[in-house]
Motif scaffolding. Structure first.
Motif, PDB file in Angstrom:
ATOM      1  N   UNK A 221     -45.688 -38.286 -14.506  1.00 52.80           N
ATOM      2  CA  UNK A 221     -46.902 -39.140 -14.486  1.00 52.80           C
ATOM      3  C   UNK A 221     -47.982 -38.395 -15.490  1.00 52.80           C
ATOM      4  N   UNK A 222     -47.989 -37.130 -15.431  1.00 55.89           N
ATOM      5  CA  UNK A 222     -48.933 -36.479 -16.442  1.00 55.89           C
ATOM      6  C   UNK A 222     -48.408 -36.738 -17.791  1.00 55.89           C
ATOM      7  N   UNK A 223     -47.125 -36.403 -17.781  1.00 54.84           N
ATOM      8  CA  UNK A 223     -46.752 -36.645 -19.319  1.00 54.84           C
ATOM      9  C   UNK A 223     -46.625 -38.175 -19.849  1.00 54.84           C
ATOM     10  N   UNK A 224     -46.100 -38.961 -18.847  1.00 51.21           N
ATOM     11  CA  UNK A 224     -46.363 -40.572 -19.276  1.00 51.21           C
ATOM     12  C   UNK A 224     -47.738 -40.972 -19.793  1.00 51.21           C
ATOM     13  N   UNK A 225     -48.668 -40.393 -18.963  1.00 52.21           N
ATOM     14  CA  UNK A 225     -50.102 -40.641 -19.359  1.00 52.21           C
ATOM     15  C   UNK A 225     -50.596 -40.216 -20.797  1.00 52.21           C
ATOM     16  N   UNK A 226     -50.060 -38.910 -21.014  1.00 49.44           N
ATOM     17  CA  UNK A 226     -50.093 -38.131 -22.474  1.00 49.44           C
ATOM     18  C   UNK A 226     -49.857 -39.134 -23.461  1.00 49.44           C
ATOM     19  N   UNK A 227     -48.543 -39.510 -23.379  1.00 51.49           N
ATOM     20  CA  UNK A 227     -47.816 -40.314 -24.275  1.00 51.49           C
ATOM     21  C   UNK A 227     -48.051 -42.018 -24.052  1.00 51.49           C
ATOM     22  N   UNK A 228     -48.803 -42.360 -23.417  1.00 50.80           N
ATOM     23  CA  UNK A 228     -48.995 -43.771 -23.110  1.00 50.80           C
ATOM     24  C   UNK A 228     -49.367 -44.525 -24.626  1.00 50.80           C
ATOM     25  N   UNK A 229     -50.095 -43.705 -25.311  1.00 56.41           N
ATOM     26  CA  UNK A 229     -50.697 -44.231 -26.787  1.00 56.41           C
ATOM     27  C   UNK A 229     -49.432 -44.666 -27.510  1.00 56.41           C
ATOM     28  N   UNK A 230     -48.347 -44.063 -27.569  1.00 58.73           N
ATOM     29  CA  UNK A 230     -47.283 -44.014 -28.406  1.00 58.73           C
ATOM     30  C   UNK A 230     -46.359 -45.320 -28.006  1.00 58.73           C
ATOM     31  N   UNK A 231     -46.485 -45.786 -27.260  1.00 54.97           N
ATOM     32  CA  UNK A 231     -45.418 -46.667 -26.718  1.00 54.97           C
ATOM     33  C   UNK A 231     -43.955 -46.145 -26.522  1.00 54.97           C
ATOM     34  N   UNK A 232     -43.925 -44.989 -26.326  1.00 53.74           N
ATOM     35  CA  UNK A 232     -42.507 -44.301 -26.198  1.00 53.74           C
ATOM     36  C   UNK A 232     -42.702 -43.250 -24.932  1.00 53.74           C
ATOM     37  N   UNK A 233     -43.508 -43.832 -24.046  1.00 50.35           N
ATOM     38  CA  UNK A 233     -43.778 -42.779 -23.087  1.00 50.35           C
ATOM     39  C   UNK A 233     -42.513 -42.585 -22.060  1.00 50.35           C
ATOM     40  N   UNK A 234     -41.895 -43.846 -21.673  1.00 56.23           N
ATOM     41  CA  UNK A 234     -40.507 -43.837 -21.101  1.00 56.23           C
ATOM     42  C   UNK A 234     -39.858 -42.846 -21.616  1.00 56.23           C
ATOM     43  N   UNK A 235     -39.558 -42.929 -22.997  1.00 52.10           N
ATOM     44  CA  UNK A 235     -38.530 -42.088 -23.518  1.00 52.10           C
ATOM     45  C   UNK A 235     -38.753 -40.823 -23.417  1.00 52.10           C
ATOM     46  N   UNK A 236     -40.058 -40.326 -23.734  1.00 49.81           N
ATOM     47  CA  UNK A 236     -40.302 -38.895 -23.640  1.00 49.81           C
ATOM     48  C   UNK A 236     -40.175 -38.462 -22.231  1.00 49.81           C
ATOM     49  N   UNK A 237     -40.657 -39.307 -21.285  1.00 48.58           N
ATOM     50  CA  UNK A 237     -40.576 -38.839 -19.966  1.00 48.58           C
ATOM     51  C   UNK A 237     -39.196 -38.349 -19.610  1.00 48.58           C
TER      52      UNK A 237
END
Length: 282
Positions: A221-237
């Motif tokens: 959840x923390x990582x997804x919130x951090x990368x939310x701006x990028x539009x690639x949060x799911x990929x990063x998580x």
């Protein structure tokens, strides 16, 4: 191979405990990310506190967004932390791609790359003891080395990767092993093209969470919130490693590619991960 820890950002009050436990467990480095418009501790201030709480472990920005900061003051801060930590400070730098950070800092997103190159030129001059300009003199304190603290550069574009050879720094790779190899090869070519002796230091970053299901979900959840701006949060998580086997496999892949150090970046706040990660790499 060396192994460091990327510190969680959710609660700055926990970081002294993380730092002391990481040093006791034998980790090489403490890394801390940088944002302005986000709920994270300011890395230069936070790492200064951690420098006083430790005696051996390195202190590394991963990466500091240089163009957000005034150059002469950044040079002074970096030299001070370098001197007072006994040379343990590593200045990881990037240009920053979030528009809101640059809006808050009053800097131009479009010219951030040129600004950082100008900053590097100025900081190197100031660290060497040269005067700031014809109108004002040198800015101390002097760092331990005339060229300043060790530099690392993050990024993916050719201009960012070429800074490794141009400025004689290392490379911080926030990339999966499956595509990090091309980045490593590019920075090694930059190193040779600029006539550097030896080879650049290459630091790989691996996002991990090791513990209970609740801890893993907290980290995701923390990582997804951090990368939310990028539009690639799911990929990063999805790339987060959450088992000892996954962490060992990815570490071995980075080692095969020639990385010198791996930073296990932890988004979960539980410091008991430190002992679990130490067991994985033992």
């Amino acid at each position: 191979m060396q192994y460091g820890l990327g510190l969680p950002i959710s609660d700055p009050g926990l970081l002294v405990d993380w730092a002391r436990r990481a040093e006791a467990a034998g980790f090489s480095t403490l890394g801390l990310l940088d944002r302005l418009v986000y709920d994270n501790p300011e890395p230069m201030v936070a790492l200064s506190v951690l420098a006083g709480a430790t005696s051996r472990i390195k202190l590394q920005t991963e990466v500091l967004i240089g163009p957000l900061r005034e150059t002469a003051l950044l040079a002074k801060q970096a030299a001070t932390l370098d001197r007072m930590s006994g040379g343990r400070f590593v200045l990881g730098l990037g240009v920053g791609g979030r528009a809101d950070d640059h809006i808050a800092a009053g800097t131009d997103l479009r010219t951030r790359g040129r600004r950082m190159d100008d900053q590097l030129d100025t900081m190197r001059r100031l660290w060497s003891g040269a005067a700031h300009s014809g109108d004002c003199g040198p800015i101390g304190p002097a760092p331990l080395r005339s060229e300043g603290p060790e530099l690392l550069f993050g990024g993916f574009r050719p201009a960012a990767l070429d800074r490794v050879g141009r400025w004689g720094g290392g490379f911080l790779a926030a990339a999966a092993p499956s595509w990090a190899g091309d980045l490593f090869d590019t920075v090694r070519r930059s190193w040779k093209d600029h006539g550097r002796a030896g080879a650049p230091r290459i630091v790989a970053q691996l996002n991990v969470a090791l513990g209970s299901p609740a801890l893993v979900e907290e980290a995701r959840a923390a990582m997804g919130a951090y990368y939310e701006f990028s539009g690639r949060a799911d990929y990063m998580v999805a790339g987060m490693r959450t088992t000892p086997g996954e962490i060992r496999t990815a570490s071995a892949q980075f080692e095969e590619l020639g990385a010198d150090e791996i930073i296990f970046y932890c988004y979960g706040s539980d410091p008991s991960q430190i002992d679990r990660l130490a067991e994985v790499i033992a």
